[in-house]
Design a protein around this motif. Structure first.
Motif, PDB file in Angstrom:
ATOM      1  N   HIS A  46      -9.291   3.001   8.882  1.00  0.00           N
ATOM      2  CA  HIS A  46      -8.947   2.050   9.956  1.00  0.00           C
ATOM      3  C   HIS A  46      -7.980   2.655  10.948  1.00  0.00           C
ATOM      4  O   HIS A  46      -7.319   3.662  10.673  1.00  0.00           O
ATOM      5  CB  HIS A  46      -8.342   0.770   9.354  1.00  0.00           C
ATOM      6  CG  HIS A  46      -7.043   0.956   8.615  1.00  0.00           C
ATOM      7  ND1 HIS A  46      -5.815   0.907   9.243  1.00  0.00           N
ATOM      8  CD2 HIS A  46      -6.771   1.165   7.302  1.00  0.00           C
ATOM      9  CE1 HIS A  46      -4.858   1.068   8.339  1.00  0.00           C
ATOM     10  NE2 HIS A  46      -5.403   1.250   7.144  1.00  0.00           N
ATOM     11  N   HIS A 100      -6.767   6.329  10.015  1.00  0.00           N
ATOM     12  CA  HIS A 100      -6.287   6.679   8.676  1.00  0.00           C
ATOM     13  C   HIS A 100      -7.360   6.402   7.646  1.00  0.00           C
ATOM     14  O   HIS A 100      -7.986   5.345   7.672  1.00  0.00           O
ATOM     15  CB  HIS A 100      -5.031   5.860   8.347  1.00  0.00           C
ATOM     16  CG  HIS A 100      -4.611   5.945   6.910  1.00  0.00           C
ATOM     17  ND1 HIS A 100      -4.482   7.144   6.238  1.00  0.00           N
ATOM     18  CD2 HIS A 100      -4.294   4.986   6.002  1.00  0.00           C
ATOM     19  CE1 HIS A 100      -4.110   6.905   4.987  1.00  0.00           C
ATOM     20  NE2 HIS A 100      -3.992   5.607   4.817  1.00  0.00           N
ATOM     21  N   HIS A 139      -4.546   2.813  12.550  1.00  0.00           N
ATOM     22  CA  HIS A 139      -3.261   2.420  11.974  1.00  0.00           C
ATOM     23  C   HIS A 139      -2.370   1.702  12.973  1.00  0.00           C
ATOM     24  O   HIS A 139      -1.245   1.330  12.651  1.00  0.00           O
ATOM     25  CB  HIS A 139      -2.543   3.620  11.346  1.00  0.00           C
ATOM     26  CG  HIS A 139      -1.784   3.252  10.111  1.00  0.00           C
ATOM     27  ND1 HIS A 139      -0.656   2.452  10.147  1.00  0.00           N
ATOM     28  CD2 HIS A 139      -1.987   3.521   8.806  1.00  0.00           C
ATOM     29  CE1 HIS A 139      -0.203   2.292   8.910  1.00  0.00           C
ATOM     30  NE2 HIS A 139      -1.000   2.921   8.070  1.00  0.00           N
ATOM     31  N   TRP A 187       4.699   7.249   2.393  1.00  0.00           N
ATOM     32  CA  TRP A 187       5.475   6.035   2.621  1.00  0.00           C
ATOM     33  C   TRP A 187       4.730   4.868   2.026  1.00  0.00           C
ATOM     34  O   TRP A 187       3.589   5.013   1.585  1.00  0.00           O
ATOM     35  CB  TRP A 187       5.802   5.846   4.102  1.00  0.00           C
ATOM     36  CG  TRP A 187       4.652   5.697   5.075  1.00  0.00           C
ATOM     37  CD1 TRP A 187       3.656   6.606   5.325  1.00  0.00           C
ATOM     38  CD2 TRP A 187       4.415   4.593   5.957  1.00  0.00           C
ATOM     39  NE1 TRP A 187       2.826   6.133   6.309  1.00  0.00           N
ATOM     40  CE2 TRP A 187       3.267   4.904   6.716  1.00  0.00           C
ATOM     41  CE3 TRP A 187       5.062   3.378   6.193  1.00  0.00           C
ATOM     42  CZ2 TRP A 187       2.750   4.043   7.687  1.00  0.00           C
ATOM     43  CZ3 TRP A 187       4.552   2.530   7.166  1.00  0.00           C
ATOM     44  CH2 TRP A 187       3.412   2.862   7.891  1.00  0.00           C
ATOM     45  N   HIS A 224       0.918   4.694   1.181  1.00  0.00           N
ATOM     46  CA  HIS A 224       0.125   5.407   2.181  1.00  0.00           C
ATOM     47  C   HIS A 224      -0.003   6.893   1.853  1.00  0.00           C
ATOM     48  O   HIS A 224       1.001   7.601   1.754  1.00  0.00           O
ATOM     49  CB  HIS A 224       0.758   5.220   3.559  1.00  0.00           C
ATOM     50  CG  HIS A 224      -0.013   5.864   4.657  1.00  0.00           C
ATOM     51  ND1 HIS A 224      -0.639   5.159   5.660  1.00  0.00           N
ATOM     52  CD2 HIS A 224      -0.285   7.171   4.900  1.00  0.00           C
ATOM     53  CE1 HIS A 224      -1.246   6.007   6.466  1.00  0.00           C
ATOM     54  NE2 HIS A 224      -1.049   7.229   6.026  1.00  0.00           N
ATOM     55  N   HIS A 273       0.858  -1.194   0.000  1.00  0.00           N
ATOM     56  CA  HIS A 273       0.000   0.000   0.000  1.00  0.00           C
ATOM     57  C   HIS A 273       0.891   1.241   0.000  1.00  0.00           C
ATOM     58  O   HIS A 273       1.895   1.278   0.695  1.00  0.00           O
ATOM     59  CB  HIS A 273      -0.883  -0.020   1.255  1.00  0.00           C
ATOM     60  CG  HIS A 273      -1.571   1.271   1.561  1.00  0.00           C
ATOM     61  ND1 HIS A 273      -2.430   1.882   0.677  1.00  0.00           N
ATOM     62  CD2 HIS A 273      -1.538   2.083   2.651  1.00  0.00           C
ATOM     63  CE1 HIS A 273      -2.888   3.015   1.227  1.00  0.00           C
ATOM     64  NE2 HIS A 273      -2.358   3.155   2.420  1.00  0.00           N
ATOM     65  N   HIS A 288       0.321  -4.362   3.375  1.00  0.00           N
ATOM     66  CA  HIS A 288      -0.963  -4.246   4.066  1.00  0.00           C
ATOM     67  C   HIS A 288      -1.460  -5.611   4.521  1.00  0.00           C
ATOM     68  O   HIS A 288      -2.654  -5.819   4.727  1.00  0.00           O
ATOM     69  CB  HIS A 288      -2.000  -3.543   3.183  1.00  0.00           C
ATOM     70  CG  HIS A 288      -2.889  -2.584   3.931  1.00  0.00           C
ATOM     71  ND1 HIS A 288      -3.824  -2.989   4.849  1.00  0.00           N
ATOM     72  CD2 HIS A 288      -2.951  -1.234   3.920  1.00  0.00           C
ATOM     73  CE1 HIS A 288      -4.443  -1.930   5.342  1.00  0.00           C
ATOM     74  NE2 HIS A 288      -3.932  -0.855   4.803  1.00  0.00           N
ATOM     75  N   HIS A 319       3.958   0.498   2.485  1.00  0.00           N
ATOM     76  CA  HIS A 319       4.093  -0.627   3.423  1.00  0.00           C
ATOM     77  C   HIS A 319       3.208  -1.787   3.005  1.00  0.00           C
ATOM     78  O   HIS A 319       2.210  -1.599   2.324  1.00  0.00           O
ATOM     79  CB  HIS A 319       3.774  -0.184   4.854  1.00  0.00           C
ATOM     80  CG  HIS A 319       2.388   0.372   5.081  1.00  0.00           C
ATOM     81  ND1 HIS A 319       1.290  -0.421   5.330  1.00  0.00           N
ATOM     82  CD2 HIS A 319       1.925   1.656   5.112  1.00  0.00           C
ATOM     83  CE1 HIS A 319       0.221   0.345   5.517  1.00  0.00           C
ATOM     84  NE2 HIS A 319       0.574   1.623   5.372  1.00  0.00           N
ATOM     85  N   HIS A 355      -7.915   5.960   3.611  1.00  0.00           N
ATOM     86  CA  HIS A 355      -7.281   5.778   2.303  1.00  0.00           C
ATOM     87  C   HIS A 355      -7.945   6.706   1.276  1.00  0.00           C
ATOM     88  O   HIS A 355      -9.129   7.026   1.397  1.00  0.00           O
ATOM     89  CB  HIS A 355      -7.459   4.340   1.827  1.00  0.00           C
ATOM     90  CG  HIS A 355      -6.608   3.327   2.541  1.00  0.00           C
ATOM     91  ND1 HIS A 355      -5.963   2.298   1.882  1.00  0.00           N
ATOM     92  CD2 HIS A 355      -6.283   3.172   3.840  1.00  0.00           C
ATOM     93  CE1 HIS A 355      -5.293   1.559   2.751  1.00  0.00           C
ATOM     94  NE2 HIS A 355      -5.474   2.069   3.958  1.00  0.00           N
TER      95      HIS A 355
END
Ligand code: C2O
Length: 620
Positions: free
Chosen positions: A477, A414, A479, A122, A81, A79, A126, A124, A416
């Motif tokens: 969600h 967070h 984080h 960034w 971010h 993902h 998921h 990361h 998306h």
């Protein structure tokens, strides 16, 4: 003269049009590294190396990542971010939300441009906890003149907490009957740029732009530099009016860019400090170093500073920041989503996290692929299943999320695909929970702060607003990775008709093959029914709640009874323990401790059902 002007114009045009494609070929794997200087441990590597690359691109560039799953026994995904992924929501990363998980030996091609984002981001994994094992890196999107302030040099600072165990080990003990209160694993250290006690060599009388990115999965950190002001100019990709402070408070997933002007005097060096927000830890082990010190070095021939203490954690409250472009408060909402956050045990004794009593439970088909295949039914939230907290948004409406935190912890939420305006972030209450009251609240700011990750205080609330102008399927969600694993997520299906009618949103051939290889259907409702989208028979649903009358101590008593063979019907609680040796002795041992604690904490409500259950435990 005209020729010169014309040449100048052409040069500008060329700059504007010259977008670059950055292609990355990344294979995941495991390797042994000593990140914090204390312990060797397995980390997730990228092409056999650690850490993962930090990326810089220009606004408008194309990013293509061939993500090869090199794990032998785990799926993966990536993902990015904070990116809006406008028109490319299937590149957003969360498995079973926007894509099928990537099976071992398979490759997903992430292919998208970044026309609408500038600043600090960034990337990361998921997939549960993988980024805490190191599968993450920073992503900076630059544009000539985008930072509305002058500076000489730019430095990226990546913060995180660090564990000495791999996440799969930690998840096993976290999501466990023996951890009925849901106490999160305690990290061992705070790291900075994947190390500890970092040295940053600075030049005198120079302005640095520090892009500070918390890529951690759990704790917020206080960050300050001894005797140096930090002037905030960006949060989460949003440039702000300048705001000078001594200290930042950065939750996981948040970014802050600050300007720092160095001194003329190079006679000494200064401490760069990170500090745990230890209120987020269930217990603070006596050997845990709450402060971590790094070094801002003006003069390498003189000594390094020792740690810098402060009397007060007086940090900048991001609520009062004003976006540089002064976006006005959006109109009154067309749609308000109110969610209550709570943590509780389900019948297996494990502690889960809930929005409105629903703990996010993965559907059988990724929600975006349901939206793409459901035709007219895509606007009916039913097709996405009853257990993912699905909300369907209409094109361009103003959406408000009112979040009431019934839990006693701080949570960084967070969203998306968007940045949102922050209208209210209520103060902390420690006596009882305060839900947002629409008839009695603090005045909404004229130019609300905008960002993509926001914390709510314990037992408090926040109110955010955004415009549904980005068709796609987006997760909202907590984080804190532990809480996401516990199910603290909801899904927004934004403007499904536009998703269906946009060419760039259609499932790619590569994506189809990833679905086939992992055995996940790419059409159908949440129950994978592609004939009758309104028939959800067979969908995944959460475990049952604990029967009425049982509360805190009830679960322990019940599990005990279950193991003693009294309540054989709750076999699900037993299932995970069957192959353990001396399970009953272990449970008795463990539970006696817990029972004492729980009895002490009992609030004395619904005494009838509880006391008999509790007596049963204590008399045994
Ligand atoms: Cu960093 Cu679901 O996000």
């Amino acid at each position: 003269m005209y020729a010169v002007l014309l040449l100048g114009l052409m040069a500008t045009l060329r700059v504007a049009l010259a977008t670059t494609t950055h292609t990355f070929n990344w294979t995941t794997g495991w390797g042994m590294y000593n990140v914090d200087g204390v312990k060797d441990r397995e980390v997730i590597t990228c092409n056999g190396e650690f850490p993962w690359p930090d990326i810089k691109v220009n606004r408008g560039d194309r990013i293509v990542v061939y993500l090869n799953n090199g794990f032998t026994n785990a799926n993966t995904s990536l993902h990015f971010h904070g990116l809006f992924q406008n028109g490319t929501s299937q590149m957003d990363g969360p498995p079973l939300v926007s894509q099928c998980p990537i099976a071992p030996n398979d490759t997903f091609i992430y292919n998208f441009t970044v026309p609408d984002n500038v600043g600090s981001y960034w990337y990361h994994s998921h997939v549960s906890g993988q980024y805490q094992d190191g599968m993450r890196g920073t992503l900076i999107i630059e544009e000539e003149g985008a930072v509305p302030y002058d500076y000489d040099e730019e430095v990226v600072v990546q913060l995180s907490e660090w564990y000495h165990d791999t996440t799969d080990v930690l998840i096993n003990s976290f999501m466990n009957l023996y951890n009925p209160t849901g106490a999160e694993p305690i990290p061992q250290n705070l790291i900075i740029n994947n190390t500890m006690n970092l040295t940053w060599n600075v030049e005198p009388d120079t302005t640095y732009l520090l892009r500070i990115i918390n890529t951690g999965g759990f704790v917020s950190q206080y960050f300050w530099i001894e005797d140096h002001d930090l002037t905030v100019v960006e949060v989460d990709g949003v440039y702000t009016e300048q705001n000078t402070t001594d200290m930042l408070y950065i939750t996981v997933a948040q970014r802050y860019s600050v300007l720092i002007h160095t001194k003329n005097d190079t006679s000494r060096n200064y401490a760069i400090m990170q500090k745990f927000d230890d209120t987020m830890l269930d217990v603070v082990p006596s050997d845990l170093q709450l402060n971590a010190t790094s070094y801002m070095v003006y003069n390498s021939t003189t000594s390094l500073p020792s740690e810098n203490y402060v009397d007060e954690l007086d940090f900048l409250d991001d609520f009062y920041l004003v976006p540089y472009n002064k976006t006005e408060l959006f109109d009154e909402p067309d749609y308000t989503i109110t969610v209550d956050v709570a943590m509780d045990n389900l019948i297996n004794g494990v502690n889960y996290a809930f929005f409105n009593n629903i703990t996010y439970t993965t559907p059988k088909v990724p929600t975006l692929l349901t939206a793409l295949s459901a035709g007219k039914n895509a606007t009916d939230a039913t097709v996405y299943g009853s257990n993912i907290n699905a909300f369907v948004l209409e094109k361009d409406e103003v959406v408000e999320i009112v979040l009431n935190n019934l839990d006693s912890g701080t949570h960084p939420f967070h969203l998306h695909g968007h940045i949102f305006q922050v209208l209210v972030r209520d103060v902390e209450y420690d006596d009882t929970t305060h839900a947002f009251n629409a008839d009695n609240h603090t005045a909404f700011p004229e130019y609300p702060m905008m960002r993509d990750t926001l914390y709510v205080r314990p037992q408090s609330n926040f109110v955010i607003r955004f415009k549904a102008d980005n068709p796609g399927v987006w997760m909202f969600h907590c984080h804190i990775e532990w809480h996401l694993i516990q199910g603290l997520a909801l899904i927004l299906i934004e403007d499904p008709a536009s998703i269906q009618s946009t060419a760039s949103q259609q499932i790619t051939e590569n994506h189809k093959s990833v679905c086939k290889n992992v055995g996940v259907p790419y059409e159908g409702n949440a129950a994978a029914n592609a004939t009758d989208y309104l028939d959800l028979t067979g969908e995944n649903i959460q475990l049952k709640t604990i029967p009425t009358g049982f509360t805190k101590k009830g679960i322990i008593a019940m599990v005990f009874s279950c193991l003693a063979g009294v309540l054989g019907l709750i076999s699900i609680a037993l299932y995970g323990l069957m192959d353990m040796e001396h399970v009953e002795e272990k449970v008795i041992e463990e539970l006696h401790l817990d029972v004492d604690k729980v009895l002490a904490a009992d609030d004395g409500t619904d005494e009838g059902a509880n006391s008999s259950a509790a007596e049963k435990v204590s008399s045994d």
